[in-house]
Design an enzyme around this catalytic site. Sequence first.
Site, PDB file in Angstrom:
ATOM      1  N   THR A 129     -18.266  -8.416  23.763  1.00  0.00           N
ATOM      2  CA  THR A 129     -18.664  -9.498  22.856  1.00  0.00           C
ATOM      3  C   THR A 129     -17.838 -10.760  23.064  1.00  0.00           C
ATOM      4  OG1 THR A 129     -17.181  -8.562  21.177  1.00  0.00           O
ATOM      5  CG2 THR A 129     -19.505  -7.952  21.067  1.00  0.00           C
TER       6      THR A 129
ATOM      7  N   THR B 154     -14.146   0.469  36.069  1.00  0.00           N
ATOM      8  CA  THR B 154     -14.517   1.194  37.270  1.00  0.00           C
ATOM      9  C   THR B 154     -13.515   0.955  38.365  1.00  0.00           C
ATOM     10  OG1 THR B 154     -16.831   0.994  36.724  1.00  0.00           O
ATOM     11  CG2 THR B 154     -16.343   1.304  39.017  1.00  0.00           C
TER      12      THR B 154
END
Length: 410
Positions: A410, A199
């Site tokens: 992850t 973002t």
Amino acid sequence: MEREIKQGGALPLGFEWGAVKAGIKASGNPDLAIARASRGAQAAAMFTSNQVVAAPVTVGRKHLGTTGGRVSLVLVNAGNANCATGQAGIDACNQTCIAAAETFGCVFDEVFPSSTGIIGVPFPADKVVAALPELKATMGGTLQNAESFARAIMTTDTRMKVAQATISVGGKEAHLFGAAKGAGMIHPQLGAPVAPHATMLVYLFTDIAADSAQLRELLPPAVERSFNSISIDGDTSTNDTVLLLASGASGLRLDDRSRGAFQGALAEVCEKLAYAIVDDGEGVTHVVTLHITGALSEADAKQVAKAIAHSPLCKTAWSSADPNWGRLMAAAGYSGVKFDPAKVTIRIGNQPVYEGGMRSPAFNEAAAHKVMQQRDYTITLDLRQGTGECRFVTCDLTTEYVKINADYST
């Protein structure tokens, strides 16, 4: 009337900043930031045009509409995007706004929320609410406070991104300070102010006296040639936001005397922040400015630039400084902009590589390769059709980018 724009200078009056560790980031780094306009500020904002939008975009847009563009607090968290979290995400965002309004003594609708981080993870509103008293205690109006805000909003960024400018008009000064974050998921497509739609977040603070309508008029052209003219990976985020706040504390009004100087300073700050975002892109080793000239319009020039900037073949060639100009022509050719290939010329830096529909007689592969080994260089493509042009800042695509994003969640 004296008008002057200076780089740097004092921070804008009427604002305080702060940041704390709320426990949202797995790293344990500061992840909750706040900016406060003690007497309120007039605002304009531009948001992502992605159809999928985060809860704080929905809530922030609603708040600006309700207050007519008045903001007292900007509350930003990093580490969780609060996107694709359903009604629970909206409720959590509202909960943090209510708690912030109570803590800092302002109207609920004058809290502007932002989030950045991983998409689809439930938002930990309780952590934000619990950290607000400590956040209030950290606030101040110093450069250290402002920079703590800029650092806390980072995600995969490796460094903070700030820029400052000062304008002087008729013996009075007004100041601009900008803070941004972004290193991946960067291809901002920001819509009109208060438009219905990892973002980029940008916060611009100024102490010039202006109303929301004036800010809404000046923000889009500054954004179009800065944040809307960059790309790291071609992915438009769900959370992209640019917010401009004016406290009015300088006493200098935005009017016919000061408009030109302020517009110039705003453009300068936005362009510096936009460049800094690409320069800190995930895995970036080369920053490439695409200077497209000779188009029938600026829109056509930007369309060609985007096709080149988003081509994996072009971007991987840049990573190894390979002057494979055929990829540039191929991308321009499928951009959708009509042109005559026989008229086009291409230069890498000052090295001619293509003209007359074929490789330039002056093409020197070794010299072009040397230019492309630099951290920063320009590729100029002249369509020779008209006067439209643009500068579009992009970068290479490296194995490090793949590694960062392959393991992001992850």
